[in-house]
Design a protein around this motif. Structure first.
Motif, mmCIF file in Angstrom:
data_model
loop_
_atom_site.group_PDB
_atom_site.id
_atom_site.type_symbol
_atom_site.label_atom_id
_atom_site.label_comp_id
_atom_site.label_asym_id
_atom_site.label_seq_id
_atom_site.Cartn_x
_atom_site.Cartn_y
_atom_site.Cartn_z
ATOM 1 N N GLY A 24 0.829 -1.193 0.000
ATOM 2 C CA GLY A 24 0.000 0.000 0.000
ATOM 3 C C GLY A 24 0.865 1.245 0.000
ATOM 4 N N GLU A 25 0.218 2.389 -0.098
ATOM 5 C CA GLU A 25 0.914 3.671 -0.091
ATOM 6 C C GLU A 25 0.904 4.214 1.333
ATOM 7 N N PHE A 26 2.070 4.651 1.801
ATOM 8 C CA PHE A 26 2.219 5.096 3.190
ATOM 9 C C PHE A 26 2.697 6.535 3.247
ATOM 10 N N THR A 27 2.042 7.328 4.072
ATOM 11 C CA THR A 27 2.506 8.681 4.398
ATOM 12 C C THR A 27 2.261 8.914 5.886
ATOM 13 N N TYR A 28 2.934 9.914 6.426
ATOM 14 C CA TYR A 28 2.644 10.281 7.814
ATOM 15 C C TYR A 28 2.963 11.751 8.034
ATOM 16 N N ASP A 29 2.333 12.305 9.058
ATOM 17 C CA ASP A 29 2.675 13.642 9.537
ATOM 18 C C ASP A 29 2.653 13.608 11.048
ATOM 19 N N GLN A 30 3.065 14.686 11.688
ATOM 20 C CA GLN A 30 3.065 14.753 13.148
ATOM 21 C C GLN A 30 2.332 15.984 13.673
ATOM 22 N N ASP A 31 1.666 16.681 12.776
ATOM 23 C CA ASP A 31 0.975 17.915 13.149
ATOM 24 C C ASP A 31 -0.531 17.749 13.270
ATOM 25 N N THR A 32 -1.071 16.582 12.907
ATOM 26 C CA THR A 32 -2.517 16.375 13.005
ATOM 27 C C THR A 32 -2.958 16.495 14.460
ATOM 28 N N ILE A 33 -3.876 17.433 14.701
ATOM 29 C CA ILE A 33 -4.412 17.650 16.040
ATOM 30 C C ILE A 33 -5.639 16.752 16.207
ATOM 31 N N ALA A 34 -5.655 15.928 17.230
ATOM 32 C CA ALA A 34 -6.790 15.034 17.473
ATOM 33 C C ALA A 34 -6.836 14.676 18.943
ATOM 34 N N GLY A 35 -8.066 14.431 19.399
ATOM 35 C CA GLY A 35 -8.306 14.157 20.811
ATOM 36 C C GLY A 35 -9.069 15.313 21.416
ATOM 37 N N ASP A 36 -10.205 15.011 22.054
ATOM 38 C CA ASP A 36 -11.086 16.064 22.560
ATOM 39 C C ASP A 36 -10.559 16.755 23.804
ATOM 40 N N THR A 37 -9.815 16.042 24.639
ATOM 41 C CA THR A 37 -9.480 16.593 25.946
ATOM 42 C C THR A 37 -8.190 15.989 26.473
ATOM 43 N N VAL A 38 -7.563 16.682 27.425
ATOM 44 C CA VAL A 38 -6.400 16.130 28.126
ATOM 45 C C VAL A 38 -6.727 15.960 29.608
ATOM 46 N N GLU A 39 -7.997 15.722 29.939
ATOM 47 C CA GLU A 39 -8.362 15.525 31.344
ATOM 48 C C GLU A 39 -8.075 14.112 31.821
ATOM 49 N N MET A 40 -7.535 13.242 30.933
ATOM 50 C CA MET A 40 -7.336 11.827 31.253
ATOM 51 C C MET A 40 -6.209 11.641 32.268
#
Length: 541
Positions: free
Chosen positions: A217-233
């Motif tokens: 398959g074709e593979f790419t990646y980044d490290q800037d994608t913002i995801a996750g609703d909260t950091v209260e965990m």
């Protein structure tokens, strides 16, 4: 086929809530029964089969397949899922169709979702006792293997006795309201080793599964994608915590409180300091950065992980103002109630000064362009990349500098591995040492998603290893027999690798395909368990 998620350490609060309250939601499950003669012989319906030609036999079997065809569900976004694959034939009449998966395996009436059809997240939301929210906006697949993150008798120091997964679940499902049997939840192994959870064994049991060696398959990646609703965990403080009480009440935040919130810098210092948060924001330089945090009990495919843009005051600047004395090694954050106290029995919220400065530690007051919520630590919390978020103390009122050795290794992942003792997951010969480092997750692909033959489909997800660099992301479509590796050695270890893998469904060979993903690190670690999801390649009319 490997289990979908690892059994790793958990939180006592989470376990107590589940153990005390699942009993309230045990479903009514009807069980078909057959009458038997006094000799014990079971009487089967249908009787002897009359003589018939091959064409007639094929028609009989085709009709049975149509009667026992897997259910297709249309999601709100229009995508369709089929959680049990179509049968691929292989009956006594080899070329004829079979209804093996539904008629013989009864696959749609097995596993948790056969009763809890809205999913386990819905079950948790309806419990009479509060349970930690397992969702964080990442759209992974939550199933019973997430439960053993906390409810496991072999990996958690505090999770022994009444919180054991096997005893807990069997006790709940022994109540009169549950009408299923052992096979409702389990599969029987063929090697005599005992029972497995259905969710763990189903891919090996299904007819119609297709393996692909060395999947491409074709593979790419980044490290800037913002995801996750909260950091209260974060592991919560005790019942006398005023900030936590306000968090549970979801009290709105007011940034004018910055004026009254004091932060002391104490311990092995030449010039101890105390500021209000408002004074710090006015006097100190601010820094905005993107980095990843995960909970120390977040395992494979779990959602207690976030990649966020945070804004705060560099800890390096704060320590320069206070003057750290020679011999000081450790920085610990305390809240207004003393959360994160000194000593071997306290809950860890510290790290080494060296690691803190190397990772660019911050005292943050904003996340993704907004103030922290109460549950996230408003008005300010620590942010120490490379460690579990439990180390990044909330509601910080004191920063303590010491040579305390107890917190130097806090939050580096979960050491220890499951064993066969009293546990349904077989032990593995491995030197990984961490149950969730590196960790991977598949996001946005529902279990059983139908993909048309020849269609290109883009899987996506995350890989992260706390204080280690993710150097490769690897994929398998033959149960882990072969792995296709993609290099990520130029990645930043303090941010997750957000990967995309585009796979082209075969034109001719329809059936169920299971994609697994794992990661490796610069220290040679390999994910203890891969995350995985099944898709169905099928032509819809």
């Amino acid at each position: 086929m490997a289990m979908r998620k690892p059994a790793i350490w958990g939180a006592t609060l989470c376990c107590c809530a589940l153990g005390a309250s699942l009993a309230a939601c045990v479903p009514e499950v009807e069980q078909e029964t057959t009458e038997s003669s006094q000799s014990g012989a079971v009487e089967l319906a249908g009787g002897e089969k009359p003589a018939a030609g091959l064409e007639e036999i094929q028609e009989e079997m085709t009709d049975l397949c149509e009667e026992y065809a897997p259910t297709i569900e249309t999601l709100e976004d229009g995508r369709q899922v089929q959680k049990v694959p179509d049968d691929a034939g292989g009956s006594a009449f080899w070329a004829f169709p079979t209804a093996y998966n539904l008629y013989y395996l009864n696959a749609e009436n097995r596993g948790c979702e056969s009763c809890h059809q809205d999913g386990l997240i819905d079950v948790l939301e309806k419990l009479p006792i509060r349970h930690w929210d397992l969702e964080n906006g990442l759209d992974t697949n939550t199933d019973v293997t997430n439960c053993v993150i906390c409810h496991d008798e072999t990996t958690g120091e505090t999770l022994v006795g009444p919180y054991q997964f096997g005893n807990l679940i069997r006790g709940i499902h022994s109540k009169e309201s549950f009408k299923g049997d052992c096979m409702t939840c389990h599969a029987v192994t063929s090697d005599g080793t005992g029972m497995q959870l259905w969710e763990e064994a189903k891919y090996d049991a299904f007819n119609g599964m297709v393996d692909v060696a060395n999947v491409q398959g074709e593979f790419t990646y980044d490290q800037d994608t913002i995801a996750g609703d909260t950091v209260e965990m974060t592991k919560y403080a005790g019942p006398d915590s005023e900030p936590l009480d306000k968090a549970y009440q979801e009290e709105p935040v007011d940034t004018s409180e910055y004026e009254d919130w004091s932060i002391a810098v104490t311990g092995m210092l030449d010039n101890p300091k105390e500021w209000t948060l408002a004074e710090l924001i006015e006097q100190a330089p601010s820094k905005t950065t993107v980095s990843t945090m995960q909970c120390n009990i977040s395992g494979t495919g779990s959602e207690w992980i976030v990649n966020a843009e945070v804004k705060g005051i560099p800890i390096e600047w704060i320590l320069e103002q206070a003057g750290v004395q020679e011999g000081a090694t450790t920085i610990t954050a305390h809240d207004a109630e003393g959360w994160g106290t000194k000593g071997p029995t306290s809950y860890g919220s510290g790290t080494s000064i060296e690691d803190c400065l190397e990772a660019g530690g911050l005292l943050i007051y904003e996340i993704n362009g907004r103030p922290l919520t109460r549950a996230e630590g408003f008005p300010c919390r620590m942010w120490w990349p490379g460690h579990a978020i439990s180390n990044s103390g909330r509601w910080v009122s004191e920063i303590y500098i010491s040579n305390d050795p107890y917190h130097l290794l806090d939050g580096e992942g979960l050491k220890g591995e499951p064993s066969t003792a009293g546990h349904w997951h077989p032990s593995k010969e491995t030197d990984v040492g961490f149950a969730n480092k590196p960790v991977t997750g598949i996001m946005g692909t529902p279990e059983g998603l139908i993909i048309a033959p020849g269609e290109k489909y883009e899987f996506e997800g995350y890989a992260y290893a706390m204080d280690e660099q993710v150097t490769s992301v690897e994929f398998s479509m033959d149960g882990g027999e072969t792995w296709t590796s993609f290099d990520t050695s130029d990645s930043d270890k303090y941010r997750w690798v957000y990967w995309h893998f585009t796979w082209t469904a075969p034109e001719k060979e329809t059936g169920g395909y299971v994609l697994q993903v794992r990661a490796t690190t610069d220290n040679g670690r390999v994910s203890y368990e891969p995350d995985q999801v099944m898709v169905n390649v099928k032509q819809m009319s």
